[in-house]
Design an enzyme around this catalytic site. Structure first.
Site, mmCIF file in Angstrom:
data_model
loop_
_atom_site.group_PDB
_atom_site.id
_atom_site.type_symbol
_atom_site.label_atom_id
_atom_site.label_comp_id
_atom_site.label_asym_id
_atom_site.label_seq_id
_atom_site.Cartn_x
_atom_site.Cartn_y
_atom_site.Cartn_z
ATOM 1 N N ASP A 1 -80.852 127.565 62.813
ATOM 2 C CA ASP A 1 -79.647 128.196 62.308
ATOM 3 C C ASP A 1 -80.100 129.475 61.613
ATOM 4 O O ASP A 1 -80.613 129.434 60.503
ATOM 5 C CB ASP A 1 -78.942 127.236 61.333
ATOM 6 C CG ASP A 1 -77.740 127.871 60.651
ATOM 7 O OD1 ASP A 1 -77.410 129.023 60.985
ATOM 8 O OD2 ASP A 1 -77.141 127.212 59.784
ATOM 9 N N LYS B 1 -78.875 139.887 59.495
ATOM 10 C CA LYS B 1 -77.956 139.431 60.535
ATOM 11 C C LYS B 1 -76.727 140.335 60.639
ATOM 12 O O LYS B 1 -76.143 140.476 61.702
ATOM 13 C CB LYS B 1 -77.527 138.006 60.221
ATOM 14 C CG LYS B 1 -76.772 137.319 61.337
ATOM 15 C CD LYS B 1 -76.511 135.882 60.942
ATOM 16 C CE LYS B 1 -75.669 135.145 61.955
ATOM 17 N NZ LYS B 1 -75.412 133.772 61.506
ATOM 18 N N GLU C 1 -72.236 128.809 66.697
ATOM 19 C CA GLU C 1 -72.351 128.000 65.474
ATOM 20 C C GLU C 1 -71.292 126.901 65.380
ATOM 21 O O GLU C 1 -71.637 125.748 65.101
ATOM 22 C CB GLU C 1 -72.297 128.914 64.245
ATOM 23 C CG GLU C 1 -73.604 129.652 64.031
ATOM 24 C CD GLU C 1 -73.484 130.845 63.099
ATOM 25 O OE1 GLU C 1 -72.445 130.991 62.434
ATOM 26 O OE2 GLU C 1 -74.446 131.635 63.037
ATOM 27 N N ASP D 1 -65.931 127.122 58.098
ATOM 28 C CA ASP D 1 -67.278 127.472 57.647
ATOM 29 C C ASP D 1 -67.201 128.441 56.468
ATOM 30 O O ASP D 1 -66.967 129.639 56.649
ATOM 31 C CB ASP D 1 -68.046 128.099 58.826
ATOM 32 C CG ASP D 1 -69.487 128.479 58.465
ATOM 33 O OD1 ASP D 1 -69.840 128.423 57.271
ATOM 34 O OD2 ASP D 1 -70.233 128.826 59.390
#
Lengths: 107, 623
Positions: free
Chosen positions: B25, B86, B185, B207
């Site tokens: 992850d 990211k 994800e 999330d």
């Protein structure tokens, strides 16, 4: 002829079996392969064969076929941690020598 | 001796042939690595027992530091300490400039597609930064599992486009790793809960991480997860919860707004701890040492905490509502809600989300680790450690892929939510007589007009033999591999001339744009439809003009007298005059009128060509 399993190993096996949701116990065995003759087999067992010997200790069933038992007699199955790695360890008194990594052995 | 793991019956591997695979992850703030051992997927800790690796890389003259040690230096050495790489991956310089105010780095001022951050070790790209994080995690995994890895599965947000996916894969390649698959994800989270082996249905993945919020609506259809809608808020997370608590403490303790940095940092830490304690306890005692040396003590109850954070949590429900609307669903149709991200531990979050979706959220797997665990399960299946009965999980392409046709219209070749890997082909032809080349413009998106979609690549197919318009047969094949990466090939069928492109997409789309692309396509459905009709009619008109002009040049002199010729030309002018400004109906009428006005000419041409073809032959020749 006997196989033993330590309490630590038994706890982990029970845990893994519970997590898997099914399974009778575990199967220990040997196979002819690997760089030094023999290699261990360590698997979940869903059913027992007719000739299997079953050893039960700390609430865990250990299944061994009669041929493998010859090579495994007296073995203690342990669960240990080495550095970051953890897993099962065969303490087998029959082993004369093993390959460098210990994944396969000779009797 | 080597340590062994339990295998499935009959799946024991030969010595030295363990197929080790991990799921990673790769997060904005923290990253994790997980693997399946003895049938159980779990995240792997480092030698200090920490599972989370802060996604921070620090470049120093002595070497590269990753994780906690790097994070600790973020404040003192901001230029060489890269956090949140990211957010930059797969992005162009212009996107980064729009994020500029939030990023303390100095960028190399280059025209290159991949912007580089200047550090003491030289310029580095976000891809290289991510590759350092991957290397650290894989080293940890190799130490934990006692061997080299066969392959890895990396998770990416569902809204990542091709550029961002390719860049993530590049990061793995630089780290010397084999990527088995990129996995969305939310899909990974659903896999961790085993939803893929359940019955078909619709699931929501909520999330709430440290700094971002994402909601995804997935549909499981015969073992395949389709992403129906995504949404979120890229600037809302657990840090904001800490912030409101810190503000409350300041108010209660009478601390001024302009307190120094050390004080603010202390307050944020205390607030974060208080938040975490209130997950288990009903109230928590807060102690703050003030600037004058005194200690302020206060009591924060869960009730008070809930009042403080309620507005923030409710803010996450708006994107949920929007995502449901995009997917055309109501909250009752959601079967399960999977909670992901540390902030979903807050009981009030669970409560409000449960109320909203009218179902008890799934929380039994640690929300920080659930994505990595799902990735590990997938990796384990992909390297073949599972019996064949376990089906391979398939993914879908998130946005439609197509190419530009005449008039700036998009022809979709692979529609959105097609399961991948997939290959689809379609035949196209030429527009002009004697055309020997064709440009292929590859696009991604849901809209009808090229200008509203994202341009992925352009290439040209050159050197096929000249033919009359419409005679060439050009077969264009789109293939998407299991990671959602695209390659396009064009081939002229009669001559076998070929050209192709691997889509290394042009960088340059912001998060918001990607997320809103889908939404826009719904909002603009009607006008897109109209625009398409208009453009199609315009293209038709252009084709008629093209053909008529060619005919006039060819035999206009011969077949038409002065008067007839001017009638044809005026009809042609009438159409030309209206083509760019007219409505669909007007252009259509003009085309029809032109066809009528030139009918005699078409007839005459036809007779001439028939006469030409038949002259010198007897009737018998044609039987």
């Amino acid at each position: 002829m006997t196989i033993t399993i330590t309490e630590a190993a038994a706890n982990h096996v029970r845990n893994f079996l519970q997590n898997r949701g099914s399974g009778l116990g575990i199967r220990l065995g040997v196979r002819t392969s690997g760089c030094s003759g023999m290699a261990y087999v360590l698997e979940f067992a869903d059913e027992s064969e007719e000739d299997d010997q079953i050893f039960e200790q700390h609430g865990v069933k250990v299944l061994v076929d009669p041929k493998s038992l010859l090579y495994l007699d007296g073995t203690e199955l342990d669960y240990t941690r080495e550095g970051l790695n953890e897993g099962f360890k065969f303490n087998n008194p029959n082993v004369k020598d093993a390959c460098g990594c210990g994944e396969s052995f000779n009797v | 001796m080597a340590l062994l793991q339990l295998s499935e019956p009959g799946q024991s591997t030969a010595p030295h042939q363990h197929k080790l695979a991990v799921g990673i992850d790769l997060g904005t703030t923290n990253s994790l690595v997980a693997s399946v051992r003895s049938g159980k997927a779990e995240t792997l800790p480092d030698n200090e027992g920490e599972h989370l690796l802060p996604s921070v890389v620090r470049y120093t003259t002595d070497g590269i530091v990753v994780g906690k040690a790097a994070k600790a230096m973020a404040a003192t050495d901001p230029l060489n300490t890269i956090i949140s790489a990211k957010r930059l991956i797969g992005r162009g310089l212009s996107d980064i400039k729009s994020l500029g105010s939030r990023l303390p780095y100095e960028f190399q001022d280059a025209q290159a597609a991949v912007p580089r951050i200047i550090t003491v070790r030289g310029p580095v790209s976000s891809v290289e930064v991510s590759s350092e994080i991957l290397k650290t995690l894989v080293k940890r995994a190799a130490d934990s599992l006692g061997g080299d890895l066969e392959g890895i599965v990396i998770t990416v947000p569902a809204y990542f486009d091709d550029a961002q996916r390719q860049a993530t894969k590049d990061a793995a390649t630089i780290a010397g790793l084999k990527v088995l698959r990129l996995l969305n994800e939310p899909t990974a989270a659903a896999v961790a809960y085993g939803l893929d082996s359940g019955s078909d249905g619709i699931h929501a993945i909520y999330d709430l991480g440290g700094g971002t919020f994402d909601i995804s609506i997935l549909r499981l259809n015969r073992g395949v997860f389709e992403v129906l809608a995504t949404g979120g808020d890229s600037a809302l997370g657990g840090d904001d919860l800490d912030h409101v608590v810190a503000e409350w403490i300041m108010q209660q303790a009478g601390i001024e707004q302009d307190a120094d940095h050390a004080m603010l940092r202390q307050l944020m830490q205390i607030a974060c701890k208080a938040k975490e304690s209130l997950t288990e306890q009903d109230h928590v005692v807060i102690e703050v040492s003030l600037a004058d040396g005194a200690v302020w003590t206060g009591d924060l109850s869960r009730e008070q905490f809930n009042i403080l954070v309620d507005p923030l949590i409710r803010k996450t429900l708006a994107p949920c509502r929007r995502a449901l609307r995009d997917a055309g669903l109501s909250a009752e149709e959601i079967e399960d809600v999977v909670m992901v991200g540390g902030s979903t531990r807050v009981p009030r979050v669970r409560e409000l989300v449960g109320e909203f979706f009218r179902t008890e959220p799934l929380v039994s797997i640690d929300p920080d680790r659930v994505v990595a665990i799902g990735a590990a399960i997938q990796a384990d299946i992909l390297v073949g450690n599972k019996p064949d009965s376990d089906m391979l999980l398939l993914d879908v392409n998130p946005l439609s892929l197509g190419l530009e046709t005449m008039g700036g219209l998009v022809e979709k070749i692979i529609p959105r939510n097609t399961t991948i890997p997939v290959a689809r082909a379609q035949e196209f032809t030429t527009f002009k007589d004697g055309q020997t080349a064709m440009a292929v413009h590859v696009l991604q998106g849901e809209r009808e007009l090229v200008s509203d979609n994202r341009s992925l690549a352009r290439f040209e197919l050159r050197g096929f033999p000249p033919m009359v318009a419409g005679a060439a047969r050009i077969r264009v094949t789109f293939s998407v591999d299991a990671d959602g990466l695209l390659s396009v090939e064009a081939e002229e069928q009669s001559s076998g001339v070929k050209a192709s492109v691997e889509v290394k997409p042009s960088y340059g789309l912001t998060d918001g744009e990607i997320e809103s692309m889908l939404k826009e396509s719904f909002e603009h459905a009607q006008e897109d439809m109209e625009a398409r009709k208009l453009r199609e009619q315009q293209v038709e008109a252009e084709r008629v003009i093209e053909a008529l002009t060619a005919a006039l040049a060819d035999d206009g002199e011969e077949l038409l007298d002065e008067d007839e010729r001017s009638r044809v030309e005026s009809a042609l002018h009438d159409l030309q005059a209206i083509i760019s400004s007219g409505t669909f109906a007007e252009i259509k009428a003009a085309v029809e009128s032109l066809e009528k006005r030139c009918e005699f000419y078409v007839e005459r041409r036809m007779n001439v060509s028939v006469r030409k073809a038949m002259s010198g032959h007897s009737v018998n020749d044609f039987e």
